[in-house]
Design an enzyme around this catalytic site. Structure first.
Site, mmCIF file in Angstrom:
data_model
loop_
_atom_site.group_PDB
_atom_site.id
_atom_site.type_symbol
_atom_site.label_atom_id
_atom_site.label_comp_id
_atom_site.label_asym_id
_atom_site.label_seq_id
_atom_site.Cartn_x
_atom_site.Cartn_y
_atom_site.Cartn_z
ATOM 1 N N ALA A 65 1.900 -2.439 -4.805
ATOM 2 C CA ALA A 65 3.067 -3.191 -4.357
ATOM 3 C C ALA A 65 3.404 -2.714 -2.956
ATOM 4 O O ALA A 65 3.077 -1.585 -2.570
ATOM 5 C CB ALA A 65 4.227 -2.937 -5.305
ATOM 6 N N GLY A 109 0.240 -1.573 -8.252
ATOM 7 C CA GLY A 109 0.319 -2.990 -8.610
ATOM 8 C C GLY A 109 -1.015 -3.705 -8.449
ATOM 9 O O GLY A 109 -1.272 -4.707 -9.122
ATOM 10 N N GLU A 112 -2.818 -3.038 -11.564
ATOM 11 C CA GLU A 112 -2.129 -3.802 -12.619
ATOM 12 C C GLU A 112 -2.464 -5.292 -12.530
ATOM 13 O O GLU A 112 -2.658 -5.959 -13.545
ATOM 14 C CB GLU A 112 -0.615 -3.573 -12.493
ATOM 15 C CG GLU A 112 -0.236 -2.122 -12.752
ATOM 16 C CD GLU A 112 1.223 -1.841 -12.465
ATOM 17 O OE1 GLU A 112 1.585 -1.737 -11.274
ATOM 18 O OE2 GLU A 112 2.015 -1.745 -13.415
ATOM 19 N N GLU A 132 1.715 5.732 -8.506
ATOM 20 C CA GLU A 132 3.163 5.570 -8.311
ATOM 21 C C GLU A 132 3.915 6.882 -8.431
ATOM 22 O O GLU A 132 4.963 7.069 -7.818
ATOM 23 C CB GLU A 132 3.735 4.566 -9.325
ATOM 24 C CG GLU A 132 3.326 3.117 -9.089
ATOM 25 C CD GLU A 132 2.074 2.696 -9.839
ATOM 26 O OE1 GLU A 132 1.273 3.574 -10.233
ATOM 27 O OE2 GLU A 132 1.886 1.474 -10.027
HETATM 28 N N1 CO8 Z 1 2.394 -0.905 0.752
HETATM 29 C C1 CO8 Z 1 2.597 -1.191 2.054
HETATM 30 N N2 CO8 Z 1 1.689 -0.921 3.024
HETATM 31 C C2 CO8 Z 1 0.545 -0.334 2.650
HETATM 32 C C3 CO8 Z 1 0.274 -0.003 1.309
HETATM 33 C C4 CO8 Z 1 1.265 -0.332 0.320
HETATM 34 N N3 CO8 Z 1 1.087 -0.103 -0.999
HETATM 35 N N4 CO8 Z 1 -0.935 0.594 1.241
HETATM 36 C C5 CO8 Z 1 -1.412 0.621 2.515
HETATM 37 N N5 CO8 Z 1 -0.517 0.070 3.357
HETATM 38 C C6 CO8 Z 1 -0.627 -0.090 4.816
HETATM 39 C C7 CO8 Z 1 -0.410 1.232 5.524
HETATM 40 O O1 CO8 Z 1 0.969 1.503 5.664
HETATM 41 C C8 CO8 Z 1 -1.106 0.966 6.832
HETATM 42 O O2 CO8 Z 1 -0.260 0.181 7.634
HETATM 43 P P1 CO8 Z 1 0.035 0.621 9.172
HETATM 44 O O3 CO8 Z 1 -1.293 0.501 9.833
HETATM 45 O O4 CO8 Z 1 1.027 -0.386 9.627
HETATM 46 O O5 CO8 Z 1 0.513 2.024 9.120
HETATM 47 C C9 CO8 Z 1 -2.294 0.085 6.428
HETATM 48 O O6 CO8 Z 1 -1.951 -0.464 5.144
HETATM 49 C C10 CO8 Z 1 -3.587 0.861 6.262
HETATM 50 O O7 CO8 Z 1 -3.345 1.917 5.365
HETATM 51 P P2 CO8 Z 1 -3.754 3.427 5.673
HETATM 52 O O8 CO8 Z 1 -3.681 3.704 7.143
HETATM 53 O O9 CO8 Z 1 -2.925 4.318 4.784
HETATM 54 O O10 CO8 Z 1 -5.270 3.408 5.210
HETATM 55 P P3 CO8 Z 1 -6.135 4.621 4.666
HETATM 56 O O11 CO8 Z 1 -7.538 4.134 4.600
HETATM 57 O O12 CO8 Z 1 -5.864 5.872 5.456
HETATM 58 O O13 CO8 Z 1 -5.600 4.913 3.178
HETATM 59 C C11 CO8 Z 1 -4.872 4.263 0.965
HETATM 60 C C12 CO8 Z 1 -5.775 3.935 2.165
HETATM 61 C C13 CO8 Z 1 -5.382 5.553 0.279
HETATM 62 C C14 CO8 Z 1 -4.999 3.092 -0.004
HETATM 63 C C15 CO8 Z 1 -3.407 4.446 1.425
HETATM 64 O O14 CO8 Z 1 -3.047 3.340 2.246
HETATM 65 C C16 CO8 Z 1 -2.412 4.546 0.313
HETATM 66 O O15 CO8 Z 1 -2.294 5.589 -0.307
HETATM 67 N N6 CO8 Z 1 -1.660 3.459 0.077
HETATM 68 C C17 CO8 Z 1 -0.595 3.439 -0.920
HETATM 69 C C18 CO8 Z 1 -1.152 3.380 -2.323
HETATM 70 C C19 CO8 Z 1 -0.023 3.402 -3.329
HETATM 71 O O16 CO8 Z 1 0.724 4.340 -3.427
HETATM 72 N N7 CO8 Z 1 0.093 2.318 -4.131
HETATM 73 C C20 CO8 Z 1 1.129 2.171 -5.126
HETATM 74 C C21 CO8 Z 1 2.301 1.444 -4.558
HETATM 75 S S1 CO8 Z 1 3.679 1.366 -5.688
HETATM 76 C C22 CO8 Z 1 3.241 0.180 -6.781
HETATM 77 O O17 CO8 Z 1 2.231 -0.435 -6.683
HETATM 78 C C23 CO8 Z 1 4.226 -0.083 -7.894
HETATM 79 C C24 CO8 Z 1 3.819 -1.248 -8.725
HETATM 80 C C25 CO8 Z 1 4.968 -1.688 -9.570
HETATM 81 C C26 CO8 Z 1 5.186 -3.139 -9.741
HETATM 82 C C27 CO8 Z 1 4.753 -3.975 -8.626
HETATM 83 C C28 CO8 Z 1 4.322 -5.326 -8.961
HETATM 84 C C29 CO8 Z 1 3.220 -5.896 -8.123
#
Ligand code: CO8
Length: 258
Positions: A65, A109, A112, A132
């Site tokens: 998400a 998400g 999921e 999460e």
């Molecule tokens: N949300 C928003 N932006 C994101 C997300 C995210 N989940 N994941 C990546 N991005 C963005 C980054 O902020 C970045 O943007 P910017 O260039 O503007 O800074 C861009 O995508 C590229 O990401 P990274 O630079 O971090 O890329 P890396 O290759 O270094 O890392 C990862 C990749 C490991 C995937 C890393 O981006 C990461 O850890 N992302 C977050 C993963 C996460 O925690 N996911 C869970 C989110 S919470 C959730 O899903 C709750 C679900 C509940 C219900 C929702 C219903 C759909």
């Protein structure tokens, strides 16, 4: 219909939906999930479509998400809007099969969403996770329930409590995905599988989907009864006569969805 966060193509009775927010690794925000729900509803009622493939990019199916969208929300915002529940329900209401084709990250998400599809195939680069816990929350659109049913309590607890990622080999070993293919073959393979399904009787395909999904919702005894009733009911269709007749006549069946 034009979408800003999706690319939708239809060919040979199969619809391919690509999640398309490359700058955010396909993070699921309200716009994307709203468009996805709308697109799926439209494809479900489109006679030219018999099976749907949902995919992302090479790097990410979806990295979860959208954290930027959620970060400042309050309990009132989340509970009041029932955040993403209507979109999730819309995905589950689709009667045609949906295959998730996952390359790269399927996190939170994103994992999921893949699990809400009917089955998952992935590329060797896939990484599944429910991270999460690192954000001070838990899965919110079925992860604690569905991952547990896919891979069992021990592995599900491990994934949700540590936030670690599962690679493609582990995902296949533990039953989360049905097949693993090289990255370049992921979408072609998913489309080929979808085309095979598209050749079956749409009635029988819907019956399979309903019966298998029922196994998540009910007791074994009730599920077996539900399956048996559907099995009996299919003898009222022309496609059953065609399927069994074609076997006996040693020819390919021509199903007409009747
Ligand atoms: N949300 C928003 N932006 C994101 C997300 C995210 N989940 N994941 C990546 N991005 C963005 C980054 O902020 C970045 O943007 P910017 O260039 O503007 O800074 C861009 O995508 C590229 O990401 P990274 O630079 O971090 O890329 P890396 O290759 O270094 O890392 C990862 C990749 C490991 C995937 C890393 O981006 C990461 O850890 N992302 C977050 C993963 C996460 O925690 N996911 C869970 C989110 S919470 C959730 O899903 C709750 C679900 C509940 C219900 C929702 C219903 C759909």
């Amino acid at each position: 219909m034009a979408y800003q966060t999706l690319i939708v193509e239809i060919e040979d009775s199969v619809a391919l939906i690509r999640l398309n927010r490359p700058d955010a690794l396909n993070a699921l925000n309200s716009q994307l999930l709203g468009e996805l729900a709308e697109a799926l509803k439209a494809l479900d009622s489109n006679d030219k479509v018999r099976c749907i493939v949902l995919t992302g990019s090479d790097k990410a199916f979806a990295a979860g998400a959208d954290i930027k969208e959620m970060a400042d929300k309050s309990f009132v915002d989340m509970f009041g809007s029932d955040y993403f529940a209507p979109e999730g329900e819309a995905i589950l209401r689709v009667r045609k099969p949906i295959i998730a084709a996952v390359s790269g990250y399927a996190l939170g998400g994103g994992c999921e969403l893949a699990m809400m599809c009917d089955f998952i195939i992935c590329s060797e680069t896939a990484k599944f996770g429910q991270p999460e816990i690192n954000l001070g929350v838990i899965a919110g659109i079925g992860g604690t329930q569905r991952l547990t049913r896919f891979v069992g309590k021990s592995k599900s607890m491990d994934m949700h409590l540590t936030g670690r990622f599962m690679d493609a080999a582990e995902a296949e070993r533990s039953g989360l995905v049905s097949r693993v293919v090289p990255p370049a073959k992921l979408v072609p393979e998913a489309l080929a599988i979808a085309k095979k399904i598209a050749e079956k009787s749409a009635l029988t395909v819907m019956a399979v989907k309903e019966a298998v999904n029922r196994s998540y919702e009910t007791t074994l005894r009730e599920g077996v009864l539900f399956e048996r009733r559907l099995f009996h009911a299919l003898f009222a269709t022309e496609d059953q006569k065609e399927g069994m007749g074609a076997f006996l006549e040693k020819r390919q069946p021509q199903f007409r969805d009747r």
